[in-house]
Design an enzyme around this catalytic site. Structure first.
Site, PDB file in Angstrom:
ATOM      1  N   ASP A   1       0.853  -1.196   0.000  1.00 31.04           N
ATOM      2  CA  ASP A   1       0.000   0.000   0.000  1.00 31.04           C
ATOM      3  C   ASP A   1       0.888   1.244   0.000  1.00 31.04           C
ATOM      4  O   ASP A   1       0.653   2.204   0.727  1.00 31.04           O
ATOM      5  CB  ASP A   1      -0.916  -0.035   1.236  1.00 31.04           C
ATOM      6  N   LEU A   2       1.929   1.212  -0.824  1.00 29.21           N
ATOM      7  CA  LEU A   2       2.873   2.324  -0.907  1.00 29.21           C
ATOM      8  C   LEU A   2       2.253   3.442  -1.742  1.00 29.21           C
ATOM      9  O   LEU A   2       1.962   3.250  -2.925  1.00 29.21           O
ATOM     10  CB  LEU A   2       4.192   1.853  -1.517  1.00 29.21           C
ATOM     11  N   GLU A   3       2.068   4.603  -1.130  1.00 26.66           N
ATOM     12  CA  GLU A   3       1.346   5.698  -1.768  1.00 26.66           C
ATOM     13  C   GLU A   3       2.222   6.920  -2.036  1.00 26.66           C
ATOM     14  O   GLU A   3       1.722   7.955  -2.475  1.00 26.66           O
ATOM     15  CB  GLU A   3       0.152   6.103  -0.884  1.00 26.66           C
ATOM     16  N   HIS A   4       3.530   6.816  -1.765  1.00 25.77           N
ATOM     17  CA  HIS A   4       4.411   7.980  -1.895  1.00 25.77           C
ATOM     18  C   HIS A   4       5.581   7.675  -2.816  1.00 25.77           C
ATOM     19  O   HIS A   4       6.721   8.021  -2.529  1.00 25.77           O
ATOM     20  CB  HIS A   4       4.905   8.416  -0.510  1.00 25.77           C
TER      21      HIS A   4
END
Length: 326
Positions: free
Chosen positions: A152-155
């Site tokens: 869930d890597l959002e950056h």
């Protein structure tokens, strides 16, 4: 001598009973055909704090949110019960968490360790960091009896190194390894970073549940532009994934309550209509899939805690709809 052999045998059996629950990978628990995934919050906010044992039986796959970056080892992560959560629950220890996970798994539930989220990140910018990541995650999965990883890597996403990390982790854990992803809508538009990662790892992906919330208007695969809150916003984007993954690898991510996300909450009836549209090509809006996908995986929600805050107002109707699918 016989007494000594009996003692040794008893000790061996005890050691096996107390062994870490990495056996999940050796004898994987099959997910239901249409499963409900939820994120368990290992932190405190306005949602109801929960022990793992408090989680509704509506959920099949539980994502533990989140692992934390280890400041001492770039790329590595740590995981334990958040102190503020423990306090809010009147005392909740790591050992209790492990025991609760084991009990839920005995009921047929599965677990993945989630990395990233709105505030978190993992630095996979170098091979050394990848090694630290694989070693640390592998140990956590073994120590807690967790079945796999949720990305869930959002950056920002280093696609080659994340690919390598997952492949190494899969090799370390074995065929029972579960791999889920929770990309934002923009990242699974054509050419998006998660689309690249998905293409690299589609042979080992368990399920991808795009976050159909906290998003602006998005292009659908039919060329239309759709706004949040509609059946079309969900279905016309889900088809992007259905073009590269098997239907059983595709799930729909929605908030469990209006307060669970900044935007994008829809009534569970809308989710039911989207499921019917995608699985049976019926009850659709403007977009109708060229062919139905009856094996579509299911639904994901952020979060189990927000759902519990509303008395399971999300999971009860969604579970009923999933169970009614053929």
């Amino acid at each position: 001598m016989m007494r000594r052999l009996a003692t040794l045998a008893a000790a061996a059996l005890t050691a096996l009973a107390l062994a870490p629950a990495a056996t999940a990978a050796e004898a994987p628990q099959a997910l239901p055909k249409h499963q409900l995934t939820g994120y368990w919050q290992n932190f405190v906010n306005a949602a109801k704090p929960l022990k793992i044992s408090d989680i509704s039986p509506n959920y099949d796959l539980i994502a533990l949110a989140f692992a934390n970056a280890d400041p001492a080892r770039p790329g590595a992560v740590t995981f334990n019960v958040d102190p503020k959560l423990s306090e809010a629950l009147g005392g909740y220890t790591d050992e209790q968490l492990k025991s609760d996970i084991a009990a839920k798994k005995a009921e047929g539930k599965s677990f993945v360790l989630s990395i990233g989220g709105e505030l978190g990140n993992v630095d996979l910018s170098s091979p050394a960091n990848v090694t630290n990541f694989v070693d640390s995650v592998g140990k956590i999965l073994t120590d807690y009896g967790i079945d796999g990883l949720d990305i869930d890597l959002e950056h920002g996403l280093n696609v080659p190194n994340t690919t390598s990390a997952v492949q190494q982790l899969h090799a370390k854990v074995g065929d029972g390894f579960l791999l889920t992803m929770a990309p934002q809508t923009l990242d699974v538009q054509p050419g998006g970073s998660y689309m690249q990662l998905i293409n690299n790892l589609k042979d080992v992906i368990t399920v991808v549940h795009t976050q159909y919330y906290n998003s602006g208007s998005m292009n659908g695969c039919d060329g239309g532009v759709y706004s949040q809150g509609s059946v079309d916003f969900i279905t016309a984007q889900a088809c992007y994934l259905l073009e590269v993954l098997r239907p059983e690898q595709v799930s729909l991510g929605l908030p469990a309550a209006p307060s669970a996300a900044g935007s994008g909450y829809v009534d569970p009836s809308v989710i039911g209509n989207a499921l019917t549209c995608l699985t049976a090509a019926q009850g659709c809006g403007q977009y109708t899939p060229a062919q139905p996908s009856p094996a579509l995986s299911g639904v994901m929600t952020w979060s189990i805690n927000w759902d519990a805050s509303s008395g399971n107002g999300f999971s009860n109707p969604v579970r009923a709809h999933l169970d009614a699918l053929p």
